[in-house]
Design a protein around this motif. Structure first.
Motif, PDB file in Angstrom:
ATOM      1  N   LYS A   1      -0.788 -12.514  15.950  1.00 33.50           N
ATOM      2  CA  LYS A   1      -1.050 -12.035  14.595  1.00 33.50           C
ATOM      3  C   LYS A   1      -2.454 -11.444  14.550  1.00 33.50           C
ATOM      4  CE  LYS A   1       1.626 -15.744  12.439  1.00 33.50           C
ATOM      5  NZ  LYS A   1       1.575 -16.876  11.508  1.00 33.50           N
TER       6      LYS A   1
ATOM      7  N   GLU B   1      -0.742  -4.488  10.581  1.00 36.48           N
ATOM      8  CA  GLU B   1      -0.967  -5.933  10.532  1.00 36.48           C
ATOM      9  C   GLU B   1       0.282  -6.621  11.070  1.00 36.48           C
ATOM     10  OE1 GLU B   1      -1.692  -9.510   7.311  1.00 36.48           O
ATOM     11  OE2 GLU B   1      -2.304  -7.472   6.767  1.00 36.48           O
TER      12      GLU B   1
ATOM     13  N   GLU C   1       2.560  -9.867  11.940  1.00 36.46           N
ATOM     14  CA  GLU C   1       2.869 -11.256  11.595  1.00 36.46           C
ATOM     15  C   GLU C   1       4.046 -11.671  12.462  1.00 36.46           C
ATOM     16  OE1 GLU C   1       5.953 -10.755   7.822  1.00 36.46           O
ATOM     17  OE2 GLU C   1       3.944 -11.515   7.449  1.00 36.46           O
ATOM     18  N   HIS C   2       4.404 -12.931  12.370  1.00 36.73           N
ATOM     19  CA  HIS C   2       5.517 -13.439  13.172  1.00 36.73           C
ATOM     20  C   HIS C   2       6.688 -13.821  12.273  1.00 36.73           C
ATOM     21  CE1 HIS C   2       2.618 -14.666  16.629  1.00 36.73           C
ATOM     22  NE2 HIS C   2       2.856 -13.376  16.594  1.00 36.73           N
ATOM     23  N   GLU C   3       7.900 -13.490  12.726  1.00 42.86           N
ATOM     24  CA  GLU C   3       9.139 -13.884  12.051  1.00 42.86           C
ATOM     25  C   GLU C   3      10.068 -14.468  13.099  1.00 42.86           C
ATOM     26  OE1 GLU C   3      10.998 -10.592  10.058  1.00 42.86           O
ATOM     27  OE2 GLU C   3       9.572 -10.605   8.419  1.00 42.86           O
TER      28      GLU C   3
ATOM     29  N   LYS D   1       3.742  -6.303   9.188  1.00 45.65           N
ATOM     30  CA  LYS D   1       3.726  -6.770   7.803  1.00 45.65           C
ATOM     31  C   LYS D   1       3.215  -5.670   6.876  1.00 45.65           C
ATOM     32  CE  LYS D   1       1.517 -10.157   4.800  1.00 45.65           C
ATOM     33  NZ  LYS D   1       0.538 -11.237   4.728  1.00 45.65           N
ATOM     34  N   LYS D   2       2.201  -4.935   7.351  1.00 41.86           N
ATOM     35  CA  LYS D   2       1.530  -3.994   6.472  1.00 41.86           C
ATOM     36  C   LYS D   2       0.904  -2.882   7.310  1.00 41.86           C
ATOM     37  CE  LYS D   2      -2.371  -4.888   3.634  1.00 41.86           C
ATOM     38  NZ  LYS D   2      -3.037  -5.857   2.787  1.00 41.86           N
TER      39      LYS D   2
ATOM     40  N   ARG E   1      10.088  -1.364   6.042  1.00 42.10           N
ATOM     41  CA  ARG E   1       9.905  -1.985   4.730  1.00 42.10           C
ATOM     42  C   ARG E   1       9.495  -0.977   3.663  1.00 42.10           C
ATOM     43  NH1 ARG E   1       7.009  -7.779   6.127  1.00 42.10           N
ATOM     44  NH2 ARG E   1       8.491  -8.387   7.729  1.00 42.10           N
TER      45      ARG E   1
END
Length: 148
Positions: A33, A127, A129-131, A142-143, A86
């Motif tokens: 991350k 950015e 992130e982890h899912e 994420k962004k 997204r």
């Protein structure tokens, strides 16, 4: 058509040889991350199978020299490609605003017509992130923000 009319590239391959036995293969660690510089390599508008709504699919490439020093070099020696999906392409106030912010982040032109071809080659910060997906932790965008 008989078999001799097909080129070698049309032959269906049924065997794949790996350099190692896959019996004990494990998922590689996800990219940590953080914020990473990334370049859009491909972008298009797609149709959601679930909702039938249109969305943007931007393929971002993160070069290996942007990885943290302690990230295993054999995981992605040629870099990592992650898709950002997204962003709705529907014509409503919320979608138009988010597309405007995305275009501003990547330095792409805005207006009443958006051409995703103009996104290709543009850079931004992504950015990560982890899912969890099918029991495996993976890196996702994420962004998207402007370059620092």
């Amino acid at each position: 058509l008989n078999r001799k009319d097909h080129s070698m590239s049309d032959t269906i391959q049924t065997i794949v040889d790996y350099s190692q036995d896959i019996t004990t293969a494990e998922a590689p660690p996800p990219l940590p991350k953080s914020l990473y510089p990334a370049e859009i390599k491909k972008a298009e508008v797609r149709l959601s199978n679930n909702t039938g709504n249109r969305y943007f699919d931007a393929e971002f490439f993160i070069a290996p020299d942007a990885f943290p020093a302690d990230f295993p070099s054999d995981v992605a020696p040629d870099g990592i490609t992650l898709n950002f999906r997204r962003l709705s392409a529907e014509d409503n106030p919320a979608s138009r605003f988010r597309v405007r912010k995305f275009c501003e982040a990547i330095g792409a032109p805005t207006g009443s017509r958006i051409d995703t071809n103009e996104w290709v080659g543009r850079t931004a910060q992504v950015e990560i992130e982890h899912e969890e997906f099918e029991g495996v932790t993976r890196a996702v965008i994420k962004k998207v923000t402007p370059n620092q």
